[in-house]
Write an enzyme that holds these catalytic residues in place. Structure first.
Site, short mmCIF file in Angstrom:
data_model
loop_
_atom_site.label_atom_id
_atom_site.label_comp_id
_atom_site.label_asym_id
_atom_site.label_seq_id
_atom_site.Cartn_x
_atom_site.Cartn_y
_atom_site.Cartn_z
N THR A 335 0.82 -1.21 0.00
CA THR A 335 0.00 0.00 0.00
C THR A 335 0.85 1.26 0.00
O THR A 335 2.05 1.22 0.29
CB THR A 335 -0.91 0.06 1.24
OG1 THR A 335 -0.09 0.22 2.41
CG2 THR A 335 -1.75 -1.19 1.38
N CYS A 336 0.20 2.38 -0.27
CA CYS A 336 0.87 3.68 -0.24
C CYS A 336 0.98 4.20 1.17
O CYS A 336 1.14 5.40 1.38
CB CYS A 336 0.09 4.68 -1.09
SG CYS A 336 0.40 4.49 -2.83
N ASP A 337 0.87 3.35 2.17
CA ASP A 337 0.97 3.78 3.55
C ASP A 337 2.38 3.50 4.05
O ASP A 337 2.87 2.38 4.00
CB ASP A 337 -0.06 3.05 4.41
CG ASP A 337 -0.25 3.72 5.75
OD1 ASP A 337 0.77 3.92 6.46
OD2 ASP A 337 -1.38 4.07 6.09
N ASN A 378 -6.53 1.33 0.15
CA ASN A 378 -5.81 1.54 -1.12
C ASN A 378 -6.47 0.82 -2.28
O ASN A 378 -5.85 0.61 -3.32
CB ASN A 378 -4.35 1.08 -1.03
CG ASN A 378 -3.41 2.13 -0.46
OD1 ASN A 378 -2.30 2.30 -0.92
ND2 ASN A 378 -3.86 2.85 0.56
#
Lengths: 388, 388
Positions: A335-337, A378
């Protein structure tokens, strides 16, 4: 890894259905685990902790074998009943319950409830009246705090009260006309020390004696969970836990052994499941030769591996290159986390030849994975799951 | 809190539909936020970070207002397109992508991609060939590392490479026939320092110069997100960020300002949403008068408040007793997971009269809540969401 899981994953690949990470769980292993618990503690009732993995096939299999069920919510109670358990085999083990959820549980036939304060006792008494269940038919056990030393996923102080207060809570239940039934504790999840039950049983025995002085005769000790599954390190067998617990029970309760129950979750299903995931990217943050390697999988903290939080649970990871030399890698999710990093403080050794597109197998993933997955973070779907 | 949300929650209670926690988001606030961003940075294209809140109503509203969209996966791309955005308004901003997902994005018309290493560039080039998209039509920007100082949810080193390596990555894209388009960075989520963009823009400018020396003319700087929403502390207004960023751009790029884009997520929807939750239990761990009070809500870390991880995000909580004196409380969620504690290291001051059954309102909950919710942990359903 079992042959049945290996065959399932092979066929899935051959059919080209291997898109996205998947958890596959082998019921034969669950059956073996249940049998081992039943043998190791023959006079103890097994309450499977549904939250570890509530797949209907798991619950049905355990219900058929005679297991009881520890539940955290009305939904889990309904799942246990749907799986074939009768309500007298269900415990509402969450100390934090809405009064209307207690009432619903009573209507569904559940009579065994955890508490850790007087306010929760009051809710149960009021709920019993509201749905016209006799208060004396409702069994209440009080959870006490336990230090959790030796556990890999140690518990916070979230659940339980100090032993001295438990005596008051149980007396409060008794005076409210409920069945003050016993004491529970939890020695900490993934507990590697078979002797960890000793201290808590000393406290439980004290509570039994103090209550007896007040004219209240407790019956049951809920030994909780904590039984480990194998991740990277070997863990003691269930029979070692059974022996140690029986010794501690005898030490603290003499020849007046209480009724006992256990609540294995991870120990029942952890080693029955395996996640297959895919390497999405292998990269470095700079061109320097000694720069650490980053390996990104298509599963991460929000896709089912929540127990890597603070790098607590360290899974065993298998690849097709395991004969190769390894290099320390930071392992991260897709994810973009930025918090979606699995192992960084202690990098994970992975084969130097591990490449983009390779599959990896994450062992011991049968417990606390599928239900932890985020609903759609996401845009990634929750973890797929197959029970075979 | 807006009047529209207040009215919605009142009607929900009057209808007796107020079972379980709920997030309510007011689109008027989103519209105001979009307008503020567009005004504060008039020459910058706004790419809303879909992951912050992908509710279809939010995406449709922003698409109508002219917003572009920063996406993390093919599913998010499809959501942006369904909401009415054309593919030229969509960026695939995740640096970690499967090659087949890149191919799918190209087929859907997306032409703007983030990378942070050569391997990701190679995937894009191969994917373009596979789906017969001319390589020169595909824009690639390279993300660089940024220290994230001043951010409340600081980023790890998960995304980006060092600036020196970015030059090589962009040259690699150029030599592969792709459009080496620019540079991106992220100054850290909930960034309270309006000057935080300065250092990264110095690096970006260096990369532009180094690439120019190699004959590669970059066009774009992606300024990322980081724009804060109000939790407990006041935050600078969007116009302060706009001013500071413009000053930094001018300082490092002179009169040759690059094309710029921003990717607000939290700053676009955070203050538009509010969660209503219920107090399930208020208790102490011992009878001692000075013992800390525990307050348990029906929402926790696994029900949508994942950003309380390490107590990073500290939400503002409103109750009906806010005139009362407060006592420090440990705040926890409803699951049987010991990690499901929101604030303990720094207890949260709550009214002494707050009682079981009371509702609480959690402000600033429009971003990074609904999609973080676990699919069914402990049998609890994911967070309900209404967009009004």
């Amino acid at each position: 890894m079992t042959d049945r899981i290996r065959d399932f994953l092979r066929v899935r690949r051959e059919l080209g259905r291997d898109e996205g990470p998947v958890m596959v769980l082998d019921l034969d292993v669950v059956r073996d685990n249940y049998t081992a618990f039943a043998r190791a503690l023959p006079d103890t009732r097994v309450f499977y902790a549904v939250k570890a993995n509530p797949a209907p096939e798991v619950l049905r299999t355990l219900a058929e074998m005679g297991s009881c069920f520890d539940t955290a919510s009305v939904v889990e109670i309904q799942m246990a009943l749907s799986a074939g358990a009768t309500a007298d085999r269900v415990s509402f083990g969450n100390t934090i319950k809405k009064e209307r959820c207690i009432a619903r549980a009573l209507q569904l036939g559940v009579r065994l409830f955890a508490v850790d304060c007087q306010a929760e006792v009051d809710k149960i008494a009021r709920a019993a009246d509201a749905v016209k269940v006799a208060r004396e038919d409702v069994q209440v056990f009080c959870r006490i705090l336990c230090d959790g030393a030796g556990a890999e996923w140690p518990l916070s102080r979230k659940f339980g009260c100090v032993p001295e207060m438990a005596v008051d809570v149980l007396e409060h239940a008794y005076r409210a006309g409920l069945n003050a039934y016993g004491v529970s504790f939890h020695v900490g999840s993934q507990q590697g020390n078979t002797e960890a039950w000793d201290g808590a049983l000393a406290s439980a025995s004290m509570i039994f004696r103090e209550c007896a002085i007040r004219g209240i005769h407790l019956s049951m000790v809920n030994l909780g969970g904590g039984f480990p599954t194998r991740y990277l390190k070997a863990v003691p067998g269930v029979e070692s836990y059974g022996d140690a617990i029986f010794r501690a029970l005898t030490k603290h309760f003499g020849n007046q052994l209480p009724e006992t129950i256990i609540e294995p979750g991870r120990g029942m299903v952890g080693n029955a499941g395996m996640i297959e995931a895919e390497v999405v990217l292998v990269s470095q943050k700079s061109d320097a030769a000694d720069e650490v390697r980053w390996v990104y999988l298509d599963i991460g903290k929000f896709g089912g591996l929540a127990e890597t939080m603070d790098e607590s649970i360290r899974y065993r990871i298998l690849t097709d290159h395991d004969e190769d030399r390894t290099v320390p890698c930071v392992l991260a999710g897709p994810t973009c986390d930025s918090a979606d990093v699995l192992y960084e403080k202690t990098p994970y050794p992975l084969p130097v030849s591990l490449a983009i597109g390779d599959k990896v197998l994450i062992e011991g993933a049968g417990a606390y994975t599928t239900t932890y997955a985020a609903v759609a973070f996401n845009g990634f779907p929750p973890l797929q799951s197959y029970v075979i």
